[in-house]
Motif scaffolding. Structure first.
Motif, short mmCIF file in Angstrom:
data_model
loop_
_atom_site.label_atom_id
_atom_site.label_comp_id
_atom_site.label_asym_id
_atom_site.label_seq_id
_atom_site.Cartn_x
_atom_site.Cartn_y
_atom_site.Cartn_z
N ASP A 135 -6.00 2.61 -0.49
CA ASP A 135 -5.89 3.00 -1.90
C ASP A 135 -4.62 3.79 -2.19
O ASP A 135 -3.99 4.36 -1.29
N ARG A 136 -4.31 3.94 -3.49
CA ARG A 136 -3.08 4.59 -3.93
C ARG A 136 -3.00 6.06 -3.55
O ARG A 136 -1.92 6.59 -3.30
N ASP A 137 -4.12 6.74 -3.50
CA ASP A 137 -4.11 8.17 -3.20
C ASP A 137 -4.52 8.46 -1.76
O ASP A 137 -4.91 9.59 -1.43
N TYR A 138 -4.40 7.48 -0.90
CA TYR A 138 -4.83 7.61 0.49
C TYR A 138 -4.06 8.72 1.21
O TYR A 138 -4.64 9.64 1.80
N SER A 172 0.83 -1.21 0.00
CA SER A 172 0.00 0.00 0.00
C SER A 172 0.86 1.26 0.00
O SER A 172 0.58 2.21 -0.73
N GLN A 210 1.75 4.42 -3.18
CA GLN A 210 1.15 5.74 -2.99
C GLN A 210 1.55 6.73 -4.09
O GLN A 210 2.65 6.65 -4.65
N LYS A 225 -12.55 8.24 2.23
CA LYS A 225 -11.58 7.16 2.07
C LYS A 225 -11.69 6.21 3.25
O LYS A 225 -12.31 6.53 4.27
#
Length: 304
Positions: A106-109, A25, A29, A195
């Motif tokens: 998620d990638r943009d967390y 994870s 990012q 999120k």
């Protein structure tokens, strides 16, 4: 758009089954941390070797090894966190995060949370709701949007320094104490619904059963100063969730046991009063909604 520089610290003990989910994870990012310190807290499994596979490729990752020990407690987690904090305290950053070693997102967390700090200079602690199997903190908890779950807590650096960091307490509540203290000192603390992170191990169940965990949470409710009236409604609410009645009974048993033993409280009288005032305000808002025959959104219920 530029974002505030941030660092992450992850205490990890015997997490070979789950830590790679967290690593995947973070390395996925959209914005990397300036430094991510993973503290191997005396693991006796393959935790350190799993982390080691990534160190050469990602220069901003660092592994700190602590000696093996028997104790697994929340105070020990703070000591491990502080060992990581020593490695970043001289770096230039504006946000510091405590990240558990059994979560994924998620990638943009991180980008999302950093944007919230950019938007509001009074925001001291930020996070999101979290999910587990058959559980969501958005709908199954009355902690609400003012609380930030300990699985991923991001602090503005100045806020973290003002509250004195995490306070070691063997029985737990370290994340709650930090967030509530920040709010008492005038900082905004916020958990966002847009999120979420997934917690791959049910809260408090490391090396113990769900009922034992519920009993322990009841004890924690007492020593963190929950108002008795709030606790009654909390127990009744928990009793409506699977496995029905049993966890509610275990929760109340823990609270009552701690009361009868006069378990030592790690919180100040000032913090306990502030906490109880918030609980009573939330209860008032809940009953106001019920009297108006309005749906109660447990996440949106907050002190006025």
């Amino acid at each position: 758009m530029s974002y505030l520089p941030y660092v992450l610290i992850t205490p990890a003990r015997n997490e070979e089954a789950l830590i790679e989910k967290t690593i995947q994870s973070v390395i996925g990012q959209t914005i990397f941390p300036s430094r991510w310190v993973i503290v191997n807290d005396g693991s006796t499994d393959a935790t350190a070797s799993i982390v080691g596979r990534y160190l050469e490729k990602y220069e901003w990752m660092e592994l700190v090894d602590l000696p093996a020990r028997r104790d697994r407690s929340f105070a020990a987690k703070v000591y491990a966190f502080n060992a990581g904090f020593e490695r970043v305290k001289n770096l230039e950053y504006e946000v510091i995060g405590n990240l558990d070693s059994d979560v994924s997102f998620d990638r943009d967390y991180c980008e999302f949370l950093l944007s919230k700090f950019e938007e509001d200079a009074s925001l001291g602690v930020a996070g999101t709701i979290f999910r587990e199997e058959e559980y969501s903190s958005s709908t199954d908890s009355f902690e609400g949007q003012n609380h930030v779950a300990g699985g991923c807590q991001l602090f503005r650096r100045r806020c973290f320094e003002e509250i004195g960091g995490y306070i070691p307490n063997r029985a737990g509540g370290i994340d709650w104490i930090a967030v509530t203290t920040a709010r008492m000192m005038g900082w905004k603390t916020r958990s966002f619904r847009e999120k979420s992170f997934f917690h791959h191990r049910s809260l408090g169940t490391a090396e113990r059963s769900r009922l034992t965990s519920a009993f322990s949470y009841g004890e924690k409710d007492y020593y963190l100063g929950n108002h008795p009236l709030w606790e009654i409604f909390r127990v009744l609410y928990r009793a409506t969730k699977k496995p029905y009645l049993l966890e509610g009974i275990a929760l109340y048993s823990g609270y009552l046991s701690a009361f009868l033993r006069q378990m030592k409280r790690p919180v100040s009288d000032e913090l306990m009063r502030f906490h109880r005032q918030e609980e009573m305000l939330k209860l008032r808002n809940i009953f106001r909604s019920l009297f108006k025959l309005q749906r109660v959104d447990s996440f949106e219920v907050k002190p006025s």
